[in-house]
Design a protein around this motif. Structure first.
Motif, PDB file in Angstrom:
ATOM      1  N   ARG A 120       0.841  -1.197   0.000  1.00  0.00           N
ATOM      2  CA  ARG A 120       0.000   0.000   0.000  1.00  0.00           C
ATOM      3  C   ARG A 120       0.879   1.251   0.000  1.00  0.00           C
ATOM      4  O   ARG A 120       0.823   2.083   0.909  1.00  0.00           O
ATOM      5  N   PRO A 121       1.732   1.404  -1.016  1.00  0.00           N
ATOM      6  CA  PRO A 121       2.739   2.468  -1.005  1.00  0.00           C
ATOM      7  C   PRO A 121       2.159   3.882  -0.962  1.00  0.00           C
ATOM      8  O   PRO A 121       2.775   4.773  -0.380  1.00  0.00           O
ATOM      9  N   MET A 122       0.994   4.101  -1.560  1.00  0.00           N
ATOM     10  CA  MET A 122       0.410   5.445  -1.537  1.00  0.00           C
ATOM     11  C   MET A 122      -0.005   5.837  -0.121  1.00  0.00           C
ATOM     12  O   MET A 122       0.244   6.959   0.331  1.00  0.00           O
ATOM     13  N   VAL A 123      -0.628   4.904   0.571  1.00  0.00           N
ATOM     14  CA  VAL A 123      -1.033   5.175   1.957  1.00  0.00           C
ATOM     15  C   VAL A 123       0.197   5.351   2.836  1.00  0.00           C
ATOM     16  O   VAL A 123       0.282   6.287   3.644  1.00  0.00           O
ATOM     17  N   ALA A 124       1.166   4.438   2.675  1.00  0.00           N
ATOM     18  CA  ALA A 124       2.380   4.513   3.490  1.00  0.00           C
ATOM     19  C   ALA A 124       3.124   5.819   3.241  1.00  0.00           C
ATOM     20  O   ALA A 124       3.634   6.450   4.176  1.00  0.00           O
ATOM     21  N   ALA A 125       3.186   6.261   1.979  1.00  0.00           N
ATOM     22  CA  ALA A 125       3.876   7.501   1.661  1.00  0.00           C
ATOM     23  C   ALA A 125       3.146   8.713   2.235  1.00  0.00           C
ATOM     24  O   ALA A 125       3.777   9.659   2.721  1.00  0.00           O
ATOM     25  N   SER A 126       1.816   8.677   2.197  1.00  0.00           N
ATOM     26  CA  SER A 126       1.043   9.779   2.768  1.00  0.00           C
ATOM     27  C   SER A 126       1.270   9.884   4.273  1.00  0.00           C
ATOM     28  O   SER A 126       1.471  10.986   4.809  1.00  0.00           O
ATOM     29  N   VAL A 127       1.260   8.740   4.952  1.00  0.00           N
ATOM     30  CA  VAL A 127       1.501   8.739   6.405  1.00  0.00           C
ATOM     31  C   VAL A 127       2.926   9.190   6.705  1.00  0.00           C
ATOM     32  O   VAL A 127       3.166   9.961   7.635  1.00  0.00           O
ATOM     33  N   ALA A 128       3.882   8.722   5.889  1.00  0.00           N
ATOM     34  CA  ALA A 128       5.274   9.145   6.070  1.00  0.00           C
ATOM     35  C   ALA A 128       5.403  10.652   5.924  1.00  0.00           C
ATOM     36  O   ALA A 128       6.152  11.305   6.667  1.00  0.00           O
ATOM     37  N   GLY A 129       4.682  11.231   4.970  1.00  0.00           N
ATOM     38  CA  GLY A 129       4.701  12.678   4.791  1.00  0.00           C
ATOM     39  C   GLY A 129       4.153  13.410   5.997  1.00  0.00           C
ATOM     40  O   GLY A 129       4.715  14.417   6.443  1.00  0.00           O
ATOM     41  N   LEU A 130       3.042  12.909   6.535  1.00  0.00           N
ATOM     42  CA  LEU A 130       2.471  13.513   7.750  1.00  0.00           C
ATOM     43  C   LEU A 130       3.463  13.439   8.909  1.00  0.00           C
ATOM     44  O   LEU A 130       3.648  14.411   9.647  1.00  0.00           O
ATOM     45  N   LEU A 131       4.097  12.280   9.070  1.00  0.00           N
ATOM     46  CA  LEU A 131       5.060  12.100  10.161  1.00  0.00           C
ATOM     47  C   LEU A 131       6.281  12.993   9.971  1.00  0.00           C
ATOM     48  O   LEU A 131       6.798  13.569  10.943  1.00  0.00           O
ATOM     49  N   TRP A 132       6.747  13.118   8.721  1.00  0.00           N
ATOM     50  CA  TRP A 132       7.905  13.976   8.463  1.00  0.00           C
ATOM     51  C   TRP A 132       7.562  15.438   8.733  1.00  0.00           C
ATOM     52  O   TRP A 132       8.362  16.179   9.312  1.00  0.00           O
ATOM     53  N   GLY A 133       6.371  15.847   8.329  1.00  0.00           N
ATOM     54  CA  GLY A 133       5.934  17.207   8.629  1.00  0.00           C
ATOM     55  C   GLY A 133       5.888  17.454  10.121  1.00  0.00           C
ATOM     56  O   GLY A 133       6.348  18.497  10.614  1.00  0.00           O
ATOM     57  N   ALA A 134       5.343  16.486  10.867  1.00  0.00           N
ATOM     58  CA  ALA A 134       5.302  16.618  12.327  1.00  0.00           C
ATOM     59  C   ALA A 134       6.703  16.654  12.916  1.00  0.00           C
ATOM     60  O   ALA A 134       6.982  17.410  13.856  1.00  0.00           O
ATOM     61  N   ALA A 135       7.606  15.848  12.356  1.00  0.00           N
ATOM     62  CA  ALA A 135       8.987  15.820  12.849  1.00  0.00           C
ATOM     63  C   ALA A 135       9.691  17.143  12.590  1.00  0.00           C
ATOM     64  O   ALA A 135      10.467  17.619  13.430  1.00  0.00           O
ATOM     65  N   LEU A 136       9.433  17.776  11.446  1.00  0.00           N
ATOM     66  CA  LEU A 136      10.040  19.066  11.145  1.00  0.00           C
ATOM     67  C   LEU A 136       9.546  20.148  12.096  1.00  0.00           C
ATOM     68  O   LEU A 136      10.328  21.016  12.530  1.00  0.00           O
ATOM     69  N   ILE A 137       8.282  20.117  12.437  1.00  0.00           N
ATOM     70  CA  ILE A 137       7.745  21.094  13.386  1.00  0.00           C
ATOM     71  C   ILE A 137       8.285  20.823  14.784  1.00  0.00           C
ATOM     72  O   ILE A 137       8.441  21.735  15.593  1.00  0.00           O
ATOM     73  N   THR A 138       8.619  19.565  15.058  1.00  0.00           N
ATOM     74  CA  THR A 138       9.174  19.195  16.365  1.00  0.00           C
ATOM     75  C   THR A 138      10.651  19.549  16.469  1.00  0.00           C
ATOM     76  O   THR A 138      11.150  19.851  17.555  1.00  0.00           O
ATOM     77  N   GLY A 139      11.376  19.521  15.353  1.00  0.00           N
ATOM     78  CA  GLY A 139      12.800  19.854  15.378  1.00  0.00           C
ATOM     79  C   GLY A 139      13.374  19.864  13.973  1.00  0.00           C
ATOM     80  O   GLY A 139      13.134  18.935  13.187  1.00  0.00           O
ATOM     81  N   GLY A 140      14.141  20.890  13.654  1.00  0.00           N
ATOM     82  CA  GLY A 140      14.694  21.018  12.318  1.00  0.00           C
ATOM     83  C   GLY A 140      15.674  19.927  11.946  1.00  0.00           C
ATOM     84  O   GLY A 140      15.947  19.705  10.760  1.00  0.00           O
ATOM     85  N   SER A 141      16.208  19.200  12.929  1.00  0.00           N
ATOM     86  CA  SER A 141      17.160  18.117  12.643  1.00  0.00           C
ATOM     87  C   SER A 141      16.513  16.967  11.880  1.00  0.00           C
ATOM     88  O   SER A 141      17.211  16.093  11.373  1.00  0.00           O
ATOM     89  N   ALA A 142      15.186  16.976  11.771  1.00  0.00           N
ATOM     90  CA  ALA A 142      14.482  15.925  11.025  1.00  0.00           C
ATOM     91  C   ALA A 142      14.487  16.172   9.522  1.00  0.00           C
ATOM     92  O   ALA A 142      13.984  15.335   8.758  1.00  0.00           O
TER      93      ALA A 142
END
Length: 428
Positions: free
Chosen positions: A172-194
């Motif tokens: 399910r690469p489309m779903v996994a990629a969408s979730v990964a994008g959400l997590l990466w966005g959250a990680a960037l807001i949590t710290g720029g080192s992401a």
């Protein structure tokens, strides 16, 4: 780059699904219990970054205002206080409530570590061993007792890794990629080192392209990743534009860049008061505002790098070395308390073992090749981004669970072989 590993069934063992579930829950309870006990014993004071995160979450929950104890709106990364704020709104603002959130994040990290161990080796025992190792990992325990953003960065990083593996394996690469994008966005807001954690997803997309032998599926998954990240970051960028006059993730990045690149820089944290801009720091900061001061700091840092390229390069290399350096106790810590000194030495031993076994595990045939590429890309990205600023030991903590998972796979296989030999008729 090798093709993704084929799907395999979890290895059979003497443990039933019910027993494995009980063991995983037990590991979670032990991890949380140890961290609660440590939080009660240590009673960290609210100061520095912890005070900023608490003040931001408290202000948002009680007054609808996001500002730290200096009155800055976007200086400290907002992801962690944004998570704390709804909890503070419901149960009240307290350190205890924040520590309770840390416990939930710890449990989530352990579950993700278990799932990654299974994804890397198809062995549930490897996942259980990795989860148990993280439960006893002392820096993870210390972080959970404090208001530190690493508590949130860790499960976000692990979630991105798990999604990247799903992308590479066409699960399910489309779903996994969408979730990964959400997590990466959250990680960037949590710290720029992401920022460079996206390299793990990029590796997964390349593996998907190679496995499917068509560009379109990987391109579509990449678009889903970008859309997921944009969906999460857009509201925050709009908010910062309203608060400070420009859409920014944080105004802290330029500050960190300057602390790592100025005549007084050492590769480790130095106070702004000890730098050339320290003399009129408070007055200038108030005069220019957050964004104006950030622009000033960035210009000073880039100007110094341009004028001193050799020194800047040497400093960057030194920071990359410091990133992996063991956190050895100093003479004062050794003399202050034998118990504390012993615990610190245990931490150093844990770290050395994890680093050694984790790196050697890249050569193990028992680890799926696709996961090796993804883990290597994420570890390298998280490491290299720190060459830009300065190093504090806890900054590396979110990436250590990836090494723990890697190390657990060959060890779990060795333990399984050992028990198999002991239980064989020839061993009797």
């Amino acid at each position: 780059m090798t093709a993704p590993a084929p799907a395999v069934n979890p290895s059979s063992s003497g443990l039933s699904p019910r027993t494995r579930a009980i063991l995983l829950v037990t590991i979670m309870l032990v991890a949380v219990g140890l961290r609660v006990a440590a939080a009660w014993a240590l009673q960290h004071p609210l100061e520095s970054d912890a005070l900023a995160y608490f003040t931001m979450a408290e202000g948002l929950a009680e007054r609808g205002e996001l500002a730290d104890h200096y009155g800055q709106h976007a200086f400290y990364s907002a992801g962690y206080p944004l998570l704390l704020a709804p909890v503070f709104l419901i149960v009240g603002s307290s350190v205890g409530a924040a520590v309770a959130v840390n416990m939930l994040l710890c449990a989530a990290s352990i579950w993700l570590i278990y799932r990654l161990g299974l994804a890397l080796s198809a062995r549930r025992e490897a996942g259980l061993l990795a989860a148990a190792a993280y439960a006893l990992w002392l820096p993870g325990l210390w972080n959970a007792t404090m208001l530190a953003k690493e508590n949130l960065t860790t499960p976000l990083l692990l979630g991105i890794a798990l999604c990247a593996i799903a992308i590479a394996r066409n699960q399910r690469p489309m779903v996994a990629a969408s979730v990964a994008g959400l997590l990466w966005g959250a990680a960037l807001i949590t710290g720029g080192s992401a920022l460079l954690l996206c390299l793990g997803v990029a590796a997964a997309l390349l593996l998907l392209w190679r496995a499917r032998r068509r560009f379109a599926p990987a391109f579509a998954a990449g678009l889903c990743f970008v859309a997921g990240a944009a969906l999460l970051m857009a509201p925050w960028l709009y908010t910062t534009n309203q608060m400070v006059g420009r859409p920014v993730l944080t105004t802290n990045a330029a500050f960190n860049l300057y602390l790592g690149n100025n005549p007084a820089a050492t590769g480790r944290f130095v106070s702004i008061a000890d730098t050339p801009l320290g003399k009129d720091w408070n007055a200038t900061r108030m005069e220019l505002g957050e964004v104006g001061n950030a622009d000033r700091l960035q210009a000073e840092a880039l100007g110094w790098i341009a004028a001193n390229p050799d020194t800047a390069a040497q400093l960057a290399a030194l920071k990359l070395l410091y990133f992996w350096q063991p956190n050895l106790p100093d003479e004062g810590e050794m003399a202050a308390s034998k118990a504390v000194a012993a615990i610190r030495l245990v931490e150093v031993g844990q770290y050395g073992l994890i680093l050694l076994l984790g790196l050697f595990a890249f050569a193990s045939r028992r680890i799926a090749p696709d996961a090796k590429w993804i883990f290597a890309a994420m570890i390298a990205g998280f490491w290299l981004i720190h060459a830009a600023a300065y190093i504090i030991v806890r900054y590396r903590d979110p990436v250590i669970p990836l090494l723990i998972v890697l190390a657990a796979v060959p060890i779990a296989a060795w333990i399984e072989r050992l028990f198999a030999r002991r239980g064989s008729p020839d061993a009797a």
